[in-house]
Design a protein around this motif. Structure first.
Motif, PDB file in Angstrom:
ATOM      1  N   ARG A  33       0.776  -1.347   0.054  1.00 58.50           N
ATOM      2  CA  ARG A  33       0.149  -0.117  -0.009  1.00 58.50           C
ATOM      3  C   ARG A  33       0.667   1.157  -0.017  1.00 58.50           C
ATOM      4  O   ARG A  33       0.651   2.239  -0.731  1.00 58.50           O
ATOM      5  N   LEU A  36       2.425   1.605  -3.317  1.00 59.44           N
ATOM      6  CA  LEU A  36       1.128   2.252  -4.432  1.00 59.44           C
ATOM      7  C   LEU A  36       0.715   3.598  -4.114  1.00 59.44           C
ATOM      8  O   LEU A  36       0.469   4.282  -5.255  1.00 59.44           O
ATOM      9  N   HIS A  37       0.753   3.979  -2.886  1.00 59.63           N
ATOM     10  CA  HIS A  37       0.560   5.533  -2.860  1.00 59.63           C
ATOM     11  C   HIS A  37       1.595   6.310  -3.373  1.00 59.63           C
ATOM     12  O   HIS A  37       1.380   7.262  -4.314  1.00 59.63           O
ATOM     13  N   PHE A  41      -1.189   4.942  -7.472  1.00 55.08           N
ATOM     14  CA  PHE A  41      -1.941   4.090  -8.248  1.00 55.08           C
ATOM     15  C   PHE A  41      -3.353   4.419  -8.170  1.00 55.08           C
ATOM     16  O   PHE A  41      -3.979   4.314  -9.183  1.00 55.08           O
TER      17      PHE A  41
END
Lengths: 67, 604
Positions: A33, A36-37, A41
């Motif tokens: 996560r 992805l940040h 994303f």
């Protein structure tokens, strides 16, 4: 070549291999996560939740294929 | 600034489309959960449908947040069930006593938490009722029953998560941004209003404070919405904390003598800039400059009293059932525990039980129509799906209503219809069973209401007195938790005021004024303390120490004297020394005002 799926045993209770994979995929997604940040994303897709669900399914499939 | 337009939402049959889509999502998730449970031949398919009903929240983040806590609480509850059954095997009365104590502990924990954390705490409590107490005559089945429940809950969670993701996913975050921006605009309006001591303005202050603190649970839910969720959640939390600080700065601004007003205006500007930065961070999913926590005021005494009362209610109900000696009374008792637990998360437990008592027969009639008129012996899954549609969608529409009563009624119906229908494969149609179950549920609600009349819940007045005592005690100790920033402490105080208002504090004008006076005092003292800390290592350290001692002693005249010495030393009007001087003057004013407002205070 047949793929064997090991069962997870906790205190004598057998857990279905699929449950282990589900949990592992969840762990992978949680670890991913922050990354992805950073790559943004959520901004790449019009429907970010669907993209994230697809990512989860991909990770799940890869885990089952590789391990 | 974010422009918010009041668009008229698109409606179908006078109900907004968002409510329709929510209701249809709930129905689809119920069908999916039931289908998967039947397909996997789970022992408790009803629980998975029930999970969907319980997790029916309007936005995705809220659903996931609640789901995570539901899973965690089930694990804790099942573990506690196994422990209680293991320790008190062969001793029914002791199991019931241990259960009452456990529920009391869980209610105590719930009263210290908010939002879904409080729900998780009470769920850990009544899970023992659903597992250990329902299997009280077959302790060897506790483990199996716990596993069956866990599996069904997992299926329910996955169903609603998938349906929520694929169909019209609605996120909390855009609404949160709009809400915070609106509150920010209103705080600025409040700051520019003429006089804050007028009653109307004081009411505006309280309304804003309540709205900001009420966002706290929703802010936590944003974290699970997307990969940027935790960043947005941190930004939103910091914005909320900064908003409380800005609101308080606005309140203090025109309280001042002329000399301090320049400083207060600068303080207000600084707070306003902080809020704007945090809102910008929320909008663009960046980390805010400072990540603040939003601590909650915890009233341990009130929580302990509520816990003891909850344990007593369950104990009274248990004794009644033992005395009555009915078969299947354990089912009824677990419903007593459920209503006790869920009631503890509402401001008015007895009112919640009363809604339960009225709602149960209504839900029973609806479930009866569904089971014996609509389905009436059908055993095909599509028929169940179609038959469920009007009931699930109707209850979910009620649930999405803004009216608190209707929404509670909708939630009650959605869950109770599932409990009474008890979908299983193959479905059994036994009118006698249905009537007995309904009767047991009604008896449980009536019994709990009787117990709550005998031992009433902690009264609002008592809670208010306790909150006032907490505020007073904290101020006199003049300390805040270690590592807690000034703004965080301010937010905690704000949450105390919110709890005070929730306990009917708005009607009690005198106590409210006292509460606000404590809030002003503690905020100013902390602010002053923080400013004085900046001089600790400098040449003015001794003067700063003197000022701090005067603050602890609430010595207004010394404070003014120290302030004038600081002012003499100040090189220019907006220097640090001048700020401290202004802050000390403000503190001395508030110490005086506090004494005037509250003649009961003798310690100062």
């Amino acid at each position: 070549m047949s793929h064997t799926f090991p069962e997870l045993v906790i205190g004598g209770v057998l857990l279905a291999p699929f449950v282990t994979y589900l949990a592992m995929a969840l762990v992978v997604i949680i670890v991913l996560r922050p990354l992805l940040h950073v790559v943004g994303f959520a901004k790449m897709f019009s429907h970010a939740p669907i993209a994230e669900l697809s990512l989860y399914v991909t990770v799940l499939g890869l885990l089952m294929l590789l391990f | 600034m974010v422009a918010t337009t009041a668009e008229q939402p698109f409606t179908v049959a006078k109900i907004p489309v968002s409510s329709w889509s929510f209701a249809i999502r709930v129905w689809l998730a119920t069908i999916l959960a039931l289908f998967v449970s039947f397909w996997l031949q789970l022992e408790a398919p009803t629980t998975s449908a029930l999970t969907v009903a319980i997790l029916a929240e309007p936005t995705r983040g809220q659903t996931l947040d609640k789901a995570a806590f539901r899973l965690l609480a089930t694990v804790i509850g099942v573990t506690a069930s196994i422990a209680i059954t293991g320790v008190f095997s062969q001793a029914r009365d002791l199991i019931l006593a241990a259960f009452a104590v456990w529920l009391g502990i869980c209610v105590f924990a719930a009263k210290l938490l908010d939002g879904y954390r409080a729900y998780a705490a009470v769920l850990s409590g009544y899970t023992v009722g659903l597992i250990a107490v329902q299997q009280i005559d077959h302790p060897q089945h506790v483990f199996e029953s716990g596993m069956a429940r866990g599996a069904a809950i997992t299926v329910g969670i996955l169903s609603i998560a998938v349906v929520n993701t694929l169909i019209f996913p609605s996120d909390r975050q855009p609404g949160m941004l709009a809400q915070l921006a609106t509150i920010h605009r209103r705080v600025r309006e409040y700051a520019s209003a003429a006089s804050h001591r007028e009653p109307a303005n004081s009411a505006a202050f309280l309304t804003l404070l309540r709205e900001i603190v009420a966002l706290r649970p929703a802010i936590a839910s944003v974290a699970l919405e997307s990969s940027s969720g935790s960043v947005r959640s941190a930004a939103a939390r910091s914005a909320a904390v900064a908003l409380v600080a800005e609101l308080q700065a606005a309140r203090l601004k025109d309280d001042l003598e002329k000399e301090a007003s320049g400083w207060a205006a600068r303080e207000l500007q600084r707070r306003d800039a902080e809020v704007r930065q945090d809102l910008a961070a929320l909008r663009s999913a960046r980390w805010p400059l400072r990540v603040w926590r939003a601590p909650l005021h915890r009233s341990y005494r009130t929580a302990a009293e509520s816990g003891i009362r909850a344990a007593a209610w369950v104990a009274i109900a248990s004794m009644f059932y033992i005395w009555a000696g009915w078969p299947a009374a354990s089912f009824s008792l677990s419903f007593v525990a459920l209503v006790t637990g869920l009631g503890a998360t509402t401001p008015n437990p007895r009112g919640f039980t009363a809604i339960g008592l009225v709602g149960t027969p209504v839900a029973a009639v609806l479930a009866g129509i569904l089971e014996f008129i609509v389905l009436n012996g059908a055993d095909a899954f599509p028929l169940l799906a179609v038959g469920l549609a009007p009931f699930a969608i109707g209850a979910a529409l009620l649930l999405s209503s803004r009216n608190f009563l209707w929404s509670g009624f909708g939630r009650f119906n959605l869950t109770l219809i599932m409990v009474l229908l008890a979908p299983s494969n193959p479905q059994t149609y036994n009118p006698q069973n249905f009537l007995v179950t309904t009767l047991l549920l009604v008896v449980a609600a009536a019994l709990l209401l009787a117990a709550q009349t005998l031992i009433p819940p902690v009264s609002d007045e008592k809670r208010r007195m306790q909150l006032l005592a907490d505020a007073r005690g904290e101020l006199l100790k003049h300390g805040h938790a270690k590592g807690e920033a000034l703004e965080e402490a301010m937010f905690r105080d704000a949450s105390r005021i919110e709890q005070f208002l929730a306990a009917g504090g708005a009607q009690d004008g005198r106590a409210l004024a006292e509460m606000l006076s404590w809030f002003d005092q503690s905020t100013t003292l902390r602010l002053c303390d923080a400013k004085l800390m900046e001089f600790t290592d400098g040449p003015l350290a001794s003067l700063a120490d003197e000022a701090r001692a005067a603050i602890v002693a609430r010595d207004a005249s010394t404070l003014r004297a120290v302030a004038s010495r600081f002012r003499e030393l100040a090189p220019q009007t907006d220097s640090m020394e001048a700020d401290v001087a202004a802050c000390l003057v403000l503190t001395s004013d508030i110490v005086d005002a506090g004494r005037g407002d509250d003649p009961s205070r003798k310690t100062a």
